[in-house]
Write an enzyme that holds these catalytic residues in place. Structure first.
Site, PDB file in Angstrom:
ATOM      1  N   GLU A 127     -11.119 -39.130 -14.436  1.00  0.00           N
ATOM      2  CA  GLU A 127     -11.594 -38.047 -13.551  1.00  0.00           C
ATOM      3  C   GLU A 127     -11.181 -36.645 -14.000  1.00  0.00           C
ATOM      4  O   GLU A 127     -10.658 -35.861 -13.210  1.00  0.00           O
ATOM      5  CB  GLU A 127     -11.120 -38.299 -12.111  1.00  0.00           C
ATOM      6  CG  GLU A 127     -11.609 -39.619 -11.560  1.00  0.00           C
ATOM      7  CD  GLU A 127     -11.242 -39.852 -10.096  1.00  0.00           C
ATOM      8  OE1 GLU A 127     -10.541 -39.016  -9.503  1.00  0.00           O
ATOM      9  OE2 GLU A 127     -11.658 -40.886  -9.547  1.00  0.00           O
ATOM     10  N   ASN A 169     -12.885 -42.519 -17.994  1.00  0.00           N
ATOM     11  CA  ASN A 169     -13.407 -43.099 -16.750  1.00  0.00           C
ATOM     12  C   ASN A 169     -13.651 -42.006 -15.709  1.00  0.00           C
ATOM     13  O   ASN A 169     -12.815 -41.120 -15.530  1.00  0.00           O
ATOM     14  CB  ASN A 169     -12.353 -44.090 -16.222  1.00  0.00           C
ATOM     15  CG  ASN A 169     -12.828 -44.969 -15.088  1.00  0.00           C
ATOM     16  OD1 ASN A 169     -13.869 -45.624 -15.202  1.00  0.00           O
ATOM     17  ND2 ASN A 169     -12.072 -45.004 -13.994  1.00  0.00           N
ATOM     18  N   HIS A 205     -18.951 -45.689  -7.456  1.00  0.00           N
ATOM     19  CA  HIS A 205     -18.742 -45.747  -6.006  1.00  0.00           C
ATOM     20  C   HIS A 205     -20.028 -45.222  -5.369  1.00  0.00           C
ATOM     21  O   HIS A 205     -20.279 -44.015  -5.369  1.00  0.00           O
ATOM     22  CB  HIS A 205     -17.546 -44.887  -5.604  1.00  0.00           C
ATOM     23  CG  HIS A 205     -16.247 -45.382  -6.186  1.00  0.00           C
ATOM     24  ND1 HIS A 205     -15.692 -46.588  -5.844  1.00  0.00           N
ATOM     25  CD2 HIS A 205     -15.414 -44.835  -7.101  1.00  0.00           C
ATOM     26  CE1 HIS A 205     -14.564 -46.769  -6.513  1.00  0.00           C
ATOM     27  NE2 HIS A 205     -14.375 -45.715  -7.292  1.00  0.00           N
ATOM     28  N   GLU A 232     -15.517 -49.558 -11.192  1.00  0.00           N
ATOM     29  CA  GLU A 232     -14.967 -49.556  -9.823  1.00  0.00           C
ATOM     30  C   GLU A 232     -16.077 -49.734  -8.803  1.00  0.00           C
ATOM     31  O   GLU A 232     -16.079 -49.092  -7.747  1.00  0.00           O
ATOM     32  CB  GLU A 232     -14.211 -48.244  -9.560  1.00  0.00           C
ATOM     33  CG  GLU A 232     -13.093 -47.982 -10.555  1.00  0.00           C
ATOM     34  CD  GLU A 232     -12.285 -46.721 -10.255  1.00  0.00           C
ATOM     35  OE1 GLU A 232     -12.383 -46.179  -9.136  1.00  0.00           O
ATOM     36  OE2 GLU A 232     -11.553 -46.284 -11.163  1.00  0.00           O
ATOM     37  N   ASP A 234     -18.460 -50.287  -5.914  1.00  0.00           N
ATOM     38  CA  ASP A 234     -18.553 -50.650  -4.495  1.00  0.00           C
ATOM     39  C   ASP A 234     -19.738 -49.878  -3.930  1.00  0.00           C
ATOM     40  O   ASP A 234     -20.022 -48.764  -4.368  1.00  0.00           O
ATOM     41  CB  ASP A 234     -17.242 -50.417  -3.712  1.00  0.00           C
ATOM     42  CG  ASP A 234     -16.604 -49.059  -3.886  1.00  0.00           C
ATOM     43  OD1 ASP A 234     -17.289 -48.105  -4.326  1.00  0.00           O
ATOM     44  OD2 ASP A 234     -15.412 -48.920  -3.576  1.00  0.00           O
TER      45      ASP A 234
HETATM   46  C1  XIL Z   1      -7.773 -45.775  -5.059  1.00  0.00           C
HETATM   47  C2  XIL Z   1      -7.120 -47.029  -4.494  1.00  0.00           C
HETATM   48  O1  XIL Z   1      -8.140 -47.982  -4.241  1.00  0.00           O
HETATM   49  C3  XIL Z   1      -6.376 -46.697  -3.238  1.00  0.00           C
HETATM   50  O2  XIL Z   1      -5.620 -47.822  -2.805  1.00  0.00           O
HETATM   51  C4  XIL Z   1      -5.431 -45.523  -3.459  1.00  0.00           C
HETATM   52  O3  XIL Z   1      -4.841 -45.136  -2.237  1.00  0.00           O
HETATM   53  C5  XIL Z   1      -6.175 -44.330  -4.050  1.00  0.00           C
HETATM   54  O4  XIL Z   1      -6.820 -44.745  -5.235  1.00  0.00           O
HETATM   55  N1  XIL Z   1     -11.006 -43.646  -8.377  1.00  0.00           N
HETATM   56  C6  XIL Z   1     -10.068 -44.338  -9.092  1.00  0.00           C
HETATM   57  C7  XIL Z   1      -9.193 -45.329  -8.411  1.00  0.00           C
HETATM   58  O5  XIL Z   1     -10.038 -44.225 -10.317  1.00  0.00           O
HETATM   59  O6  XIL Z   1      -7.911 -45.398  -8.994  1.00  0.00           O
HETATM   60  C8  XIL Z   1      -9.046 -45.028  -6.936  1.00  0.00           C
HETATM   61  O7  XIL Z   1      -8.318 -46.084  -6.336  1.00  0.00           O
HETATM   62  C9  XIL Z   1     -10.410 -44.852  -6.313  1.00  0.00           C
HETATM   63  C10 XIL Z   1     -11.147 -43.693  -6.942  1.00  0.00           C
END
Ligand code: XIL
Length: 297
Positions: A127, A169, A205, A232, A234
């Site tokens: 990020e 990422n 996401h 990641e 979802d």
């Molecule tokens: C999130 C976790 O799922 C949570 O438990 C934590 O509180 C915050 O981080 N992008 C990412 C992940 O790269 O590491 C993040 O994970 C979600 C967003």
């Protein structure tokens, strides 16, 4: 095939999930994990605040638990994440300039060395690009150490663990847009100058269907010669099942798309509280979205 991992393996891919160390005593959770998934990402346990709570003092207990559980059950592990502007330990948040740069590089070297030979890939930098139309870097204390911080991190990670694939990422990179193009240009530049980068992670996401050019965007990165990974995934929304199918088919249509990771197992495990964005319900039952993914693989 009757599980996500076995179905993905039919095309040489993996299907993974984020795992929380604190849930490894939950038998419903572990049963699904062991049955369905072939790749594991530590949800929080390999981040900077977890692995180096005090400067120069490293704690790998949570990360090691997740890695050992995965490896003993025949799974591989994605390392996540060496440098990120969030979940920095408090001591690092207060640093800047050459002191921070030194601490960053030491962190990369130490953690990548601890896990040397044990992880499939590392999210070396997470990020680092800004949202919106600039296509530029996100402001952070890391970025203020100099624009070369990302390539310096990748070089340090390669030196520490030459066997791990090194990934950049990010999120909001699901279609061709200013942010994904900024990252694309960085990857292209790295490839042209021999900066070690092997993969790009698309967090994905989502709320509903991905942009219509989701597959084309993965493909343009793949055409730079890097692996692409959905890291990641979802998806919230009423057309969740359809959207999961679309994302899965996009990965399968891109030869260099190595696999898909969902960000948790059951809806109750999700960081997106109340959005129910995952493939299993709170009781561990397969949802409609599970079936569309399995069918698409
Ligand atoms: C999130 C976790 O799922 C949570 O438990 C934590 O509180 C915050 O981080 N992008 C990412 C992940 O790269 O590491 C993040 O994970 C979600 C967003």
């Amino acid at each position: 095939a009757s599980t996500l991992g076995a179905a993905a393996a039919q095309t040489g891919r993996y299907f993974g999930t984020a795992v929380a160390a604190g849930k490894l005593g939950d038998s419903t959770y572990v049963n699904i994990l062991n049955r369905e998934f072939s790749m594991v990402t530590a949800e929080n346990e390999m981040k900077w605040d977890a692995t180096e709570p005090n400067r120069g003092q490293f704690n790998y207990s949570g990360g090691d638990r997740i890695l050992n559980q995965a490896v003993s059950n025949g799974k591989r592990v994605r390392g996540h994440a060496l440098l990120w502007y969030q979940q920095e330990p408090g001591w690092a948040q207060g640093l800047s300039g050459s002191d921070l740069r030194q601490a960053m590089m030491n962190h990369v070297t130490q953690v990548a060395t601890h896990y040397k030979g044990k992880v499939y890939s590392w999210d070396v930098v997470n990020e680092a690009f800004a949202d919106g139309g600039s296509g530029g870097r996100r402001d952070s204390n890391l970025q203020r150490t100099g624009n070369d911080w990302i390539e310096a991190a990748f070089r340090a990670a390669r030196d520490a663990d030459p066997g791990a694939k090194l990934c950049y990422n990010d999120y909001n990179t699901d279609g061709v847009n200013a942010k994904s193009t900024g990252i694309y240009n960085m990857v292209k530049d790295f490839k042209s100058r021999g900066v070690p980068i092997d993969c790009v992670g698309f967090q994905s996401h989502l709320s509903g269907n991905p942009p219509g050019d989701y597959q084309a965007n993965l493909q343009r990165f793949a055409d730079l010669g890097v692996e692409v990974q959905i890291t990641e995934l979802d998806i919230a929304g009423s057309n969740q099942a359809q959207a999961y199918g679309t994302v899965t088919r996009a990965c399968l249509a891109v030869a260099r798309c190595a696999g898909i990771t969902t960000w948790g197992i059951r809806d109750t495990d999700s960081w997106r509280t109340g959005e129910n964005p995952l493939l299993f319900d709170g009781n561990g039952n397969k949802k409609a979205a599970y079936n569309t993914v399995l069918d698409a693989l």
